[in-house]
Design a protein around this motif. Sequence first.
Motif, short mmCIF file in Angstrom:
data_model
loop_
_atom_site.label_atom_id
_atom_site.label_comp_id
_atom_site.label_asym_id
_atom_site.label_seq_id
_atom_site.Cartn_x
_atom_site.Cartn_y
_atom_site.Cartn_z
N GLY A 119 55.23 36.45 37.97
CA GLY A 119 54.93 35.11 37.31
C GLY A 119 54.29 34.16 38.12
N VAL A 120 53.97 34.32 39.27
CA VAL A 120 53.48 33.31 40.31
C VAL A 120 51.76 33.49 39.96
CG1 VAL A 120 52.78 33.18 42.78
CG2 VAL A 120 55.00 33.37 42.02
N PHE A 121 51.12 32.46 40.15
CA PHE A 121 49.66 32.29 39.92
C PHE A 121 48.84 32.29 41.19
CE2 PHE A 121 51.62 30.66 35.76
CZ PHE A 121 50.57 31.13 35.05
N VAL A 122 47.90 32.93 41.23
CA VAL A 122 47.19 32.86 42.72
C VAL A 122 45.65 32.80 42.39
CG1 VAL A 122 48.77 34.50 43.70
CG2 VAL A 122 46.81 35.52 42.31
N VAL A 123 44.65 32.38 43.16
CA VAL A 123 43.33 32.56 43.06
C VAL A 123 42.69 33.81 43.56
CG1 VAL A 123 41.03 31.69 43.69
CG2 VAL A 123 42.94 30.01 42.97
N ALA A 124 42.12 34.74 43.03
CA ALA A 124 41.88 36.07 43.62
C ALA A 124 39.93 36.13 43.43
CB ALA A 124 42.27 37.15 42.62
N ARG A 125 39.54 37.12 44.28
CA ARG A 125 38.06 37.31 44.36
C ARG A 125 37.87 38.80 43.62
NH1 ARG A 125 36.14 34.63 49.91
NH2 ARG A 125 37.06 32.45 49.25
N SER A 126 38.39 39.01 42.48
CA SER A 126 38.43 40.38 41.90
C SER A 126 37.27 40.56 40.95
CB SER A 126 39.74 40.65 41.52
OG SER A 126 40.56 40.67 42.39
N GLY A 127 36.25 39.52 40.73
CA GLY A 127 35.28 39.86 39.62
C GLY A 127 35.77 39.69 38.43
N TRP A 128 34.73 40.22 37.43
CA TRP A 128 34.85 39.90 35.98
C TRP A 128 35.85 40.87 35.49
CZ3 TRP A 128 29.67 37.95 33.40
CH2 TRP A 128 29.33 36.97 34.14
N ARG A 129 36.97 40.65 35.65
CA ARG A 129 38.15 41.87 35.24
C ARG A 129 39.27 40.98 34.42
NH1 ARG A 129 37.61 46.56 38.83
NH2 ARG A 129 36.58 45.83 40.61
N THR A 130 39.79 41.59 33.49
CA THR A 130 40.95 41.05 32.69
C THR A 130 42.36 41.42 33.68
OG1 THR A 130 41.59 43.12 31.17
CG2 THR A 130 40.33 41.25 30.30
N HIS A 131 42.27 42.64 34.16
CA HIS A 131 43.54 42.91 34.98
C HIS A 131 43.17 43.65 36.27
CE1 HIS A 131 45.06 42.86 30.73
NE2 HIS A 131 46.17 42.80 31.35
N PHE A 132 43.81 43.47 37.35
CA PHE A 132 43.39 44.48 38.40
C PHE A 132 44.71 44.54 39.25
CE2 PHE A 132 43.47 40.33 41.18
CZ PHE A 132 43.27 39.48 39.92
N ILE A 133 44.76 45.62 40.50
CA ILE A 133 45.49 45.68 41.31
C ILE A 133 45.12 45.14 42.65
CG2 ILE A 133 46.83 47.64 42.41
CD1 ILE A 133 46.75 49.35 39.83
N SER A 134 46.14 44.64 43.27
CA SER A 134 45.74 44.13 44.83
C SER A 134 46.96 44.42 45.54
CB SER A 134 45.61 42.63 44.60
OG SER A 134 45.91 41.99 45.90
N ASP A 135 46.66 44.42 46.82
CA ASP A 135 47.72 44.51 48.13
C ASP A 135 48.34 43.37 48.29
OD1 ASP A 135 45.71 43.89 49.57
OD2 ASP A 135 45.51 45.48 50.73
N GLY A 136 47.44 42.36 47.99
CA GLY A 136 48.17 40.77 48.41
C GLY A 136 47.31 40.14 49.32
N LYS A 137 46.57 41.00 50.02
CA LYS A 137 45.86 40.46 51.20
C LYS A 137 44.96 39.36 50.80
CE LYS A 137 46.65 44.05 54.50
NZ LYS A 137 46.59 45.52 54.40
N ASP A 138 44.05 39.57 49.80
CA ASP A 138 42.89 39.01 49.28
C ASP A 138 43.55 37.77 48.49
OD1 ASP A 138 43.70 40.61 47.29
OD2 ASP A 138 42.10 41.23 46.55
N LEU A 139 44.60 37.37 48.20
CA LEU A 139 45.05 36.28 47.38
C LEU A 139 45.53 35.16 48.02
CD1 LEU A 139 47.59 38.75 45.22
CD2 LEU A 139 45.09 38.28 44.79
N GLN A 140 45.10 34.24 47.28
CA GLN A 140 45.17 32.80 47.45
C GLN A 140 46.20 32.10 46.92
OE1 GLN A 140 41.10 31.10 47.97
NE2 GLN A 140 42.42 29.48 48.91
N ALA A 141 47.38 31.61 47.29
CA ALA A 141 48.28 30.90 46.40
C ALA A 141 47.89 29.58 46.23
CB ALA A 141 49.83 30.76 47.11
N LEU A 142 48.04 29.12 45.11
CA LEU A 142 47.87 27.56 44.48
C LEU A 142 48.46 26.82 45.49
CD1 LEU A 142 46.36 28.91 42.03
CD2 LEU A 142 47.33 26.85 40.81
#
Length: 329
Positions: free
Chosen positions: A83-106
């Motif tokens: 439910g948490v929103f983050v800023v990610a640099r994952s390119g033009w994708r509707t869904h993606f998997i992350s290990d959390g390291k590249d995510l920035q919380a608002l």
Amino acid sequence: MVTAKVWVLKKHFEGFPKISNFDLKEIELPNLKDGELLLQSVFLSVDPYMRPYSRRDMKEGDVMIGTQVARIVESKNPAFTVGVFVVARSGWRTHFISDGKDLQALPSSWPESLPRSLALGTIGMPGLTAYFGLLEVCKTKPGETVLVNAAAGAVGSVVGQLAKIWGCKVVGCAGSDDKVAYLKKIGFDEAFNYKTVTSLDEALRKASPDGYDCFFDNVGGEFASVAINQMKKYGRIAVCGAISQYNDTVPQKGPYVQIPMIFKELRMEGFLVTSWNNRWEEGLKALLKWVMEGKVKCHEQVTEGFENMPAAFIGMLKGENLGKAVVKV
Ligand SMILES: NC(=O)C1=CN([C@@H]2O[C@H](COP(=O)(O)OP(=O)(O)OC[C@H]3O[C@@H](n4cnc5c(N)ncnc54)[C@H](OP(=O)(O)O)[C@@H]3O)[C@@H](O)[C@H]2O)C=CC1
Ligand SMILES: CCCCCCC/C=C/C=O
């Protein structure tokens, strides 16, 4: 099993990007492993840098580069809650998997009432570009006159408003009368449509007969060649972007900058916002505060639908956006 839609660069751009340069594909995402999370893009950004960076960093078949605001929809990582929103640099994708390291919380103080899409614009990378470019490259001082082009866009509109907060006179130019009206509405002292003036040189002179202390250049090319002649002695030019050149197949020729730079003792500095990666928190906090106080106004050009990403990107390069161009999935 989740199926993600992605836009890939089918064929490198030659000249102005076309819809046929892109391909929409579907990718089956695997089940999450421990430590991973599944995210769904809510807003995606289309930015000018994607044009030059595609040539530099991408090969045909790669997913288009880019940033999104995404919602965590499944988590096998205790540090991230669904439910948490983050800023990610994952390119033009509707869904993606992350290990959390590249995510920035608002920012934690982000109000519920504020659109989260602003994390891609005024309270995101473009706003930070304006903030650090003015503060650290232009080093504006109260009472100075600042010129900015592409002024009604994501970076330019924040440049003008920050320069006003910091006590400067601000001149902006943009490519339509509606954009010019918007610039006046958000507090620019002078604004004009660079596409309809009979002489850019005269329009710049009329807007500030004494010249310019600072020039925040988003456009480059011919505009910059004309504007440099109207700099005051010891003026500073922040070379932020060169959008007028990104689609050139043959490099533009001068006039060249050396003569005005020497005789006016100008300082001209190219910069990348990423140079201040270690100060993004400071910048985002300041921008969020000014937005909440109503001192910085935001406008967004929202395109609906992931399938319209290429059209939104091309539209932004053509100048169809007022404020930050984003796509709502
Ligand atoms: N150095 C850095 O770290 C960063 C640099 N940038 C650069 O800043 C600039 C602005 O980016 P951003 O605010 O995101 O984009 P904008 O939201 O300003 O959108 C791009 C705008 O550029 C203008 N434009 C397009 N083609 C031309 C042209 N040939 N001549 C003049 N203006 C043109 C259009 O406005 P109009 O209708 O006024 O023509 C268009 O709306 C870009 O050059 C970008 O590459 C952005 C982020 C970081
Ligand atoms: C959040 C992604 C960082 C992108 C940096 C963009 C720098 C832009 C250069 C010219 O547009």
